[in-house]
Scaffold this active site. Structure first.
Site, PDB file in Angstrom:
ATOM      1  N   GLU A  47      -4.164   4.441  -0.039  1.00  0.00           N
ATOM      2  CA  GLU A  47      -3.298   4.639   1.129  1.00  0.00           C
ATOM      3  C   GLU A  47      -3.732   3.756   2.295  1.00  0.00           C
ATOM      4  O   GLU A  47      -4.919   3.653   2.608  1.00  0.00           O
ATOM      5  CB  GLU A  47      -3.387   6.105   1.580  1.00  0.00           C
ATOM      6  CG  GLU A  47      -2.976   7.095   0.531  1.00  0.00           C
ATOM      7  CD  GLU A  47      -1.597   7.657   0.776  1.00  0.00           C
ATOM      8  OE1 GLU A  47      -1.088   7.568   1.908  1.00  0.00           O
ATOM      9  OE2 GLU A  47      -1.020   8.194  -0.183  1.00  0.00           O
ATOM     10  N   ASP A  48      -2.753   3.161   2.943  1.00  0.00           N
ATOM     11  CA  ASP A  48      -2.929   2.566   4.271  1.00  0.00           C
ATOM     12  C   ASP A  48      -4.044   1.519   4.315  1.00  0.00           C
ATOM     13  O   ASP A  48      -4.842   1.515   5.257  1.00  0.00           O
ATOM     14  CB  ASP A  48      -3.263   3.659   5.303  1.00  0.00           C
ATOM     15  CG  ASP A  48      -2.199   4.739   5.401  1.00  0.00           C
ATOM     16  OD1 ASP A  48      -1.255   4.710   4.607  1.00  0.00           O
ATOM     17  OD2 ASP A  48      -2.315   5.592   6.284  1.00  0.00           O
ATOM     18  N   CYS A  62       4.221   4.675   5.064  1.00  0.00           N
ATOM     19  CA  CYS A  62       4.206   5.285   3.725  1.00  0.00           C
ATOM     20  C   CYS A  62       5.581   5.515   3.117  1.00  0.00           C
ATOM     21  O   CYS A  62       5.915   4.966   2.065  1.00  0.00           O
ATOM     22  CB  CYS A  62       3.469   6.626   3.774  1.00  0.00           C
ATOM     23  SG  CYS A  62       1.783   6.537   4.395  1.00  0.00           S
ATOM     24  N   ASP A 102      -0.435   1.421  -0.849  1.00  0.00           N
ATOM     25  CA  ASP A 102       0.990   1.677  -0.630  1.00  0.00           C
ATOM     26  C   ASP A 102       1.569   0.850   0.509  1.00  0.00           C
ATOM     27  O   ASP A 102       2.779   0.643   0.585  1.00  0.00           O
ATOM     28  CB  ASP A 102       1.266   3.173  -0.439  1.00  0.00           C
ATOM     29  CG  ASP A 102       0.631   3.771   0.812  1.00  0.00           C
ATOM     30  OD1 ASP A 102      -0.240   3.128   1.420  1.00  0.00           O
ATOM     31  OD2 ASP A 102       1.014   4.905   1.162  1.00  0.00           O
ATOM     32  N   HIS A 103       0.735   0.377   1.417  1.00  0.00           N
ATOM     33  CA  HIS A 103       1.132  -0.573   2.472  1.00  0.00           C
ATOM     34  C   HIS A 103      -0.137  -1.022   3.173  1.00  0.00           C
ATOM     35  O   HIS A 103      -1.241  -0.741   2.715  1.00  0.00           O
ATOM     36  CB  HIS A 103       2.138   0.044   3.448  1.00  0.00           C
ATOM     37  CG  HIS A 103       1.646   1.290   4.128  1.00  0.00           C
ATOM     38  ND1 HIS A 103       0.737   1.282   5.153  1.00  0.00           N
ATOM     39  CD2 HIS A 103       1.945   2.589   3.906  1.00  0.00           C
ATOM     40  CE1 HIS A 103       0.494   2.515   5.539  1.00  0.00           C
ATOM     41  NE2 HIS A 103       1.200   3.334   4.788  1.00  0.00           N
TER      42      HIS A 103
END
Length: 625
Positions: free
Chosen positions: A46-47, A85, A247-248
């Site tokens: 994540e992130d 997200c 995810d990004h």
């Protein structure tokens, strides 16, 4: 089209019959094509930008992911389609850009999808795969979870599959999520070893947060090692393609939310075991430098198992029979995140990033209550308020240009805008054209005001509902902020189409006092306007041309009582950005809105109240569920 903007799957055909093959022929084709099929293991973080040793980061301690890259294919320039997200995860589950199914690009919204779109793992289930998700969804869409996954839960695992079934297993790790930086902690990584981006102040708090972020990546690496050890213990390494991606982009300030590399660049590694190496166009240990997008993951994984890629998917297969060579561009987009709108579109090639802002009158660093829980964010703003920043760091507390162009080889922190440099005019023109073609090809709905009736895949394609190219031209003129366009904007306030009127109003708002010459046209248009979304924008514009007496009562009443929470939020934003003296009559209503049922309205109202009351400080805890 040219320049790699679309491929054969990006011609969006209308109707389910053209988009989906019949189930029985699909199964027969896949069985004939593949016989035995590879398992697929996806590991998602994540992130995070690639804070990994295999990406050349000398501070990172990530031996597991470094080894995975050495055995697999590492994509040097991989990007998410959105810098937050849920919109990014919409693309990851559908294979479509969220802006093609608005309001899917807005954070915390539900995309209006056509009936023929499915969660892509459903296609694998149809050919016998056991598909599990452990366990985050956050798809910004009403995806049929039961049809998409055999199991989507914290217990989901390939070990629960029927005997002999191939599997797709996704494991989501929250370890590096932005929220992990909200509470200060003592890092293991030495803060003096980290690099501070040029746009951030070099303070102990910023260095600490970056060091903690390295610690989180080390923890993530260990968690991934555990899953890979389970795969090996089950004797499945030789039968399983392993994919790792974020995810990004990153969680540090000016990362998540923003369409720079810091918000969109992600790690992407794919390891093919020797048994399935023929499915990859690249040898083990390869580094691919052409740009790719995470929207390419669904068609890639369908392609490598021999399942036809649906025509509606926007991505390109990176492996398997559908691989059609390297792409020239990766695209990204942002609209609303939390309580703030900031409409931006971007395109990245191997070296340059071009960004177009359609709301450049808003500052870069609009206050977002969730983001402001991070100490580095608070410190950055406090230094801005204290006047302690240098010119590069201060720039992001001001309004934006309409366009930016960055050379990532020379300027990895993206702080030197080359858009006005004549030496780069050909590069600028090329990337402008690529972005325009892409937006038209996917029928980008970001221009539609949130909540308007023509929002949605099918709705926007109704005859006359959404004149995209006309609106794009009008919005481009609005972002240029040239007073000579004021009469054109005023004339378009009488148009029959809500989106046209909205962007005419935006053009007048962006002109500020430069629209004073057409104020006489704005007042009757405001009185006659049936759309509350257009009225809110016109009201904010009227404040700047001397009519706060008309505009502020309307905005205050709208914030207090409009039935649509998005319209209420628009009114709060408008009151936030007009001069403080003009907005003061709204202070009591702003305080009352602390109890609004909508979380974004509550957070935005708290910020507005403290700004009007004079009690705002960056460390105020304004985010509340």
């Amino acid at each position: 089209m040219e320049n790699g903007t679309v491929n054969r799957r990006q011609v969006l055909i209308g109707g389910a019959a053209g988009a989906l093959a019949a189930l029985a022929p699909r199964i027969a084709w896949a069985e004939q094509k593949t016989g035995q099929r590879p398992n697929i293991l996806c590991l998602t973080s994540e992130d995070n930008n690639p804070f990994l040793g295999c990406y050349g980061d000398e501070v990172a301690q990530t031996p597991t992911l470094d080894a995975l890259a050495a055995e697999g294919v590492r994509y040097e320039h991989a990007f998410s389609s959105a810098p937050v997200c849920a919109p990014s995860r919409f693309a990851l589950i559908t294979g479509m850009y969220a802006e093609s199914c608005m309001p899917g690009l807005h954070m915390r919204a539900t995309a209006k999808m056509p009936d023929f779109v499915r969660g892509w793992p459903q296609y694998l289930r149809e050919v016998g795969y056991y598909c599990t998700n452990n366990s985050k969804t956050d798809y910004n869409a009403d995806i049929d979870i039961a049809a998409t996954w055999d199991d989507s839960s914290g217990r989901a695992h390939w070990r629960n599959r029927p005997d002999g079934a191939p599997f797709l297993a996704i494991f989501n790790f929250m370890t590096t999520h932005e929220s992990s930086l909200h509470n200060p902690r003592t890092p293991v990584t030495d803060p003096q070893l980290v690099d501070v981006p040029d746009y951030l102040p070099d303070t102990p708090e910023v260095r600490r947060d970056i060091a903690v972020y390295y610690d989180l990546h080390a923890t993530l690496d260990g968690q991934i090692a555990d899953v890979l050890a389970q795969l090996a213990a089950d004797g499945l390494e030789d039968d399983t393609i392993v994919v790792y991606y974020g995810d990004h982009g990153g969680a540090m300030p000016r990362g998540k939310e923003y369409v720079f590399d810091s918000g969109l660049r992600t790690p992407l590694i794919i390891r093919f075991p020797p048994k399935w190496a023929h499915l990859s166009p690249h040898a083990p240990g390869s580094v691919v430098t052409s740009p790719v997008n995470l929207i390419d993951v669904p068609p890639t994984l369908l392609s490598v198992v021999g399942v036809p890629v649906p025509d509606y998917m926007h991505g390109h297969a990176l492996a398997g029979d559908d691989y059609d060579g390297p792409q020239e561009y990766a695209f990204g987009a942002r609209n609303r995140r939390g309580e703030r709108w900031d409409f931006a579109r971007t395109v990245r090639d191997e070296r340059f990033r071009y960004i177009r802002y359609y709301e450049p009158h808003r500052i870069y660093m609009q206050h977002n209550a969730y983001t402001w829980q991070q100490p580095s964010m608070q410190v950055w703003e406090q230094h801005h308020l204290d006047g302690d920043l240098n010119a590069l760091q201060e720039r992001f507390w001001g309004t934006k240009p309409a366009e930016e162009l960055y050379d990532l080889e020379a300027d990895p922190d993206e702080v030197v805008n080359l858009a006005d440099d004549e030496r780069y005019h050909l590069q600028l023109a090329r990337m402008r054209t690529a972005l325009d073609r892409h937006m038209v090809a996917i029928r980008d709905q970001g221009f539609i005001p949130e909540g308007a009736p023509m929002e949605g895949y099918d709705q926007s394609r109704m005859p006359g509902a959404y004149p995209l190219q006309r609106v794009m031209a009008l919005a481009k003129s609005a972002a240029e902020r040239q007073p000579r366009n004021a009469p054109r904007f005023a004339a378009n306030l009488r148009d029959q189409n809500e989106v046209v009127r909205y962007w005419a109003a935006q053009g007048l708002l962006m002109l500020g006092e430069g629209a004073t010459g057409v104020a006489a046209d704005m007042l009757p248009a405001f009185d006659a306007e049936p759309s509350p979304r257009v009225r809110v924008v016109l009201a904010e514009a009227l404040v700047h041309v001397g009519h706060a007496d008309v505009a502020v009562p309307y905005l205050t009443a709208t914030m207090a009582s409009h039935e649509d929470s998005i319209v209420r939020l628009m009114a709060v934003n408008a009151l936030t950005y007009i001069p403080r003296d003009a907005a003061m009559p709204a202070i009591d209503v702003a305080e009352a809105a602390y109890e609004d049922p909508n979380q974004e309205v509550r957070s935005a109202s708290r910020y507005l109240f403290h700004m009007l009351d004079g009690s705002y400080e960056p460390s105020l805890p304004l985010f509340r569920f």
